[in-house]
Design a protein around this motif. Structure first.
Motif, PDB file in Angstrom:
ATOM      1  N   PRO A  68       0.815  -1.221   0.000  1.00 53.63           N
ATOM      2  CA  PRO A  68       0.000   0.000   0.000  1.00 53.63           C
ATOM      3  C   PRO A  68       0.851   1.273   0.000  1.00 53.63           C
ATOM      4  O   PRO A  68       0.417   2.300  -0.529  1.00 53.63           O
ATOM      5  CB  PRO A  68      -0.834  -0.113   1.287  1.00 53.63           C
ATOM      6  N   LEU A  69       2.055   1.189   0.552  1.00 48.44           N
ATOM      7  CA  LEU A  69       2.945   2.353   0.570  1.00 48.44           C
ATOM      8  C   LEU A  69       3.550   2.573  -0.809  1.00 48.44           C
ATOM      9  O   LEU A  69       3.698   3.708  -1.271  1.00 48.44           O
ATOM     10  CB  LEU A  69       4.048   2.157   1.617  1.00 48.44           C
ATOM     11  N   GLN A  70       3.886   1.462  -1.489  1.00 47.14           N
ATOM     12  CA  GLN A  70       4.404   1.580  -2.858  1.00 47.14           C
ATOM     13  C   GLN A  70       3.356   2.235  -3.766  1.00 47.14           C
ATOM     14  O   GLN A  70       3.667   3.150  -4.530  1.00 47.14           O
ATOM     15  CB  GLN A  70       4.754   0.186  -3.409  1.00 47.14           C
ATOM     16  N   ASP A  71       2.112   1.771  -3.640  1.00 43.15           N
ATOM     17  CA  ASP A  71       1.046   2.313  -4.493  1.00 43.15           C
ATOM     18  C   ASP A  71       0.854   3.807  -4.273  1.00 43.15           C
ATOM     19  O   ASP A  71       0.616   4.552  -5.223  1.00 43.15           O
ATOM     20  CB  ASP A  71      -0.278   1.589  -4.190  1.00 43.15           C
ATOM     21  N   GLN A  72       0.944   4.251  -3.028  1.00 42.64           N
ATOM     22  CA  GLN A  72       0.619   5.647  -2.722  1.00 42.64           C
ATOM     23  C   GLN A  72       1.820   6.582  -2.882  1.00 42.64           C
ATOM     24  O   GLN A  72       1.657   7.711  -3.352  1.00 42.64           O
ATOM     25  CB  GLN A  72       0.097   5.730  -1.279  1.00 42.64           C
ATOM     26  N   TYR A  73       3.019   6.129  -2.466  1.00 42.25           N
ATOM     27  CA  TYR A  73       4.153   7.059  -2.397  1.00 42.25           C
ATOM     28  C   TYR A  73       5.347   6.633  -3.253  1.00 42.25           C
ATOM     29  O   TYR A  73       6.232   7.446  -3.515  1.00 42.25           O
ATOM     30  CB  TYR A  73       4.661   7.172  -0.948  1.00 42.25           C
TER      31      TYR A  73
END
Lengths: 345, 345
Positions: free
Chosen positions: B139-144
């Motif tokens: 989820p962090l890769q997708d967002q940031y």
């Protein structure tokens, strides 16, 4: 020339090791005065083959004491350390009470012995996790400069005292026969929740703070900056308790300010006082807590160039938290005070 | 619609959990065929309340099998997985044999389910340490976007199989009564040196390599890049075995490509399938292996902004290495194959 040495908290996990360290390192003890709470007073400790009676730690107990090694918690240190100084003793305090006091040197002899010069009677012994890390970092700081550190710890239960050792033992014994473990102490005795440490890992040492870090983690941040004399140093710790009796391990990533050769790093570490390099993963050579137990040195291994950052270096650092992390560092401070003629008689 | 499912390595630590996962997740099993080496064949395993006889794993054993879950080591997979495919089965392989094969999808369903589309009969289940990390990072890769990762692991002995669980148990029992622990297995069965894991920490998982890393560490590097589809991602792992039976823990530092709000990170993680956030250090809430055992989810806590880097984030990630780290991820892959109509009948 000998010295009258008091050990405050003489019956605790660190206090007992302080007495052993004085003995093992042939510290010139003329008279040993073991001190403890009224509850433990009247018992005896063994020193140089003789039983010595434990006295109650009161202000007057420091009469005639040259050096007082304290390891009885921050509250006792705050109250009794100034009293000991008034009575003419030099205090080497293992609690966190005075560590960040700007008038108190925070010392690891191999790293910042020169800070002892300005002492005003109290010298602070750093946190166990901090000591072994700064020893391993110091030769790298001297040669390359340090940009930032990311460290994850694997800490032994003895850092929480003798009762925590017993708690791990009792929990392991219970779980091996299928019984529920009883948890009264860890992660933090005074807090509400206690969790089993046997066959578990607890990512909390000392109380939690508003910034999401624990007090233990912030000790590593502040103390490392003070000892290494660099307020701009970046430090990110994650402190974790694991089911080990003695010996803290640390997985350290350090970013240097300059490029390095791994062979030179190894040689700098090998030639630094107090460090033993155990580093050959292909031959299964690396430090482990069971091997570091009962030794005064800091053991360094798993040295390897970072895969992502050209100035990044990774290492695995293990030391006996009761010895170099506490007792023997305190005794080494006392030795340095004598050698450097910084002790009043 | 039901499926004939073979489990290869049915009597091993992961194989047993695969059978339990099929049961617990109500996988549409028409017939279960437990397979093992000739040594274990003839015994029984329990499935849906009945004893099912374990057969020897031979090429012909895959006749009529729709899905074969493999967890019997790389050698067995290399030999038998192609045979199973020839007989018409889809193989989901838990060994490292095919993970880096470019024709084999390496899949964590919550993260890169789309990679299943191109499968050619064999799908690889990633390494346990990798799976829980990529779930927490996705989820962090997708967002940031992700810049780099520095991870230190605290791995349970069950990752080394059933015998390693027994070895820890026997060593702990011996040491509690003052006996010497016997070490035959850890850190790596086939290597020369074996060290006790009870009340110790061993900074070696799998064989050591010339670059100073271990094979386990390089698995985390290569597999994470493949699953997250980013060859430029920086990854530095330190893999350590600790005396825990089940549940791997990971101290993860991740540098994001963009600035973030901690509250948004928490919410992204909370809303991601397969993650449970346990994050309140002031209330002593965080993941621990004893709590994660027997659960399929990845538990995330100790979320905190890095003290040195504005885009740095720290977290503590725990998951049951036998379940999400192996068995339940394999069963989830099988579920995804069915749902996405990627299974031949």
């Amino acid at each position: 020339m000998t010295y009258t040495v008091a050990v405050v908290g003489a019956t605790g996990a660190v206090g007992q090791q302080m007495i052993k360290s004085l003995e093992k390192r042939n510290f010139p003890v003329g008279k040993l005065i073991p001190l403890a709470s009224s509850r433990s007073a009247g018992g005896t400790v063994k020193f140089q083959g003789k039983a010595v009676t434990v006295l109650e730690a009161t202000p007057d107990a420091f009469e005639g004491v040259d050096i007082a090694l304290f390891s009885a918690g921050g509250g006792v240190s705050k109250f009794l350390a100034p009293e000991a100084v008034k009575h003419g003793a030099i205090v080497i305090d293992n609690s966190s009470a005075f560590r960040m006091d700007e008038n108190v040197p925070l010392v690891v002899p191999e790293v910042n012995r020169e800070a002892l010069t300005d002492h005003q009677g109290i010298i602070a012994n750093p946190n166990c996790s901090t000591i072994q890390m700064v020893v391993a970092l110091k030769p790298l700081q001297d040669q390359y400069g340090l940009e930032r550190i990311i460290v994850s710890t694997y800490q032994a239960v003895s850092g929480a005292g003798s009762q925590a050792i017993e708690e791990l033992r009792a929990q392991a014994a219970a779980m091996l026969v299928g019984e529920e473990p009883v948890s009264n102490l860890l992660p933090v005795g005074k807090l509400d929740q206690h969790y089993p440490i046997a066959f578990n890992a607890i990512p909390q040492i000392d109380v939690g703070l508003e910034n999401g870090f624990t007090f233990e983690e912030m000790k590593m941040v502040h103390e490392t900056k003070k000892i290494l004399g660099d307020d701009s140093l970046g430090i990110t710790p994650t402190c974790v308790r694991i089911p080990v009796y003695r010996g803290h391990s640390e997985s350290i990533y350090v970013e240097l300010k300059e490029n390095y050769q791994l062979s030179e790093v190894r040689s700098l570490l090998e030639n630094f006082s107090g460090i033993i390099v155990q580093d050959d993963i292909e031959q299964q050579v690396y430090p482990m807590p069971i091997d570091a137990t009962d030794h005064d040195e800091v053991f360094v291994g798993r040295l390897r160039r970072d895969l992502a950052h050209p100035k990044g270096l990774n290492m695995w650092v293990v030391s006996d938290n009761l010895l170099k992390g506490a007792a023997s560092n305190a005794v080494q401070i006392a030795e340095a005070l004598i050698e450097d003629h910084l002790i009043r008689r």
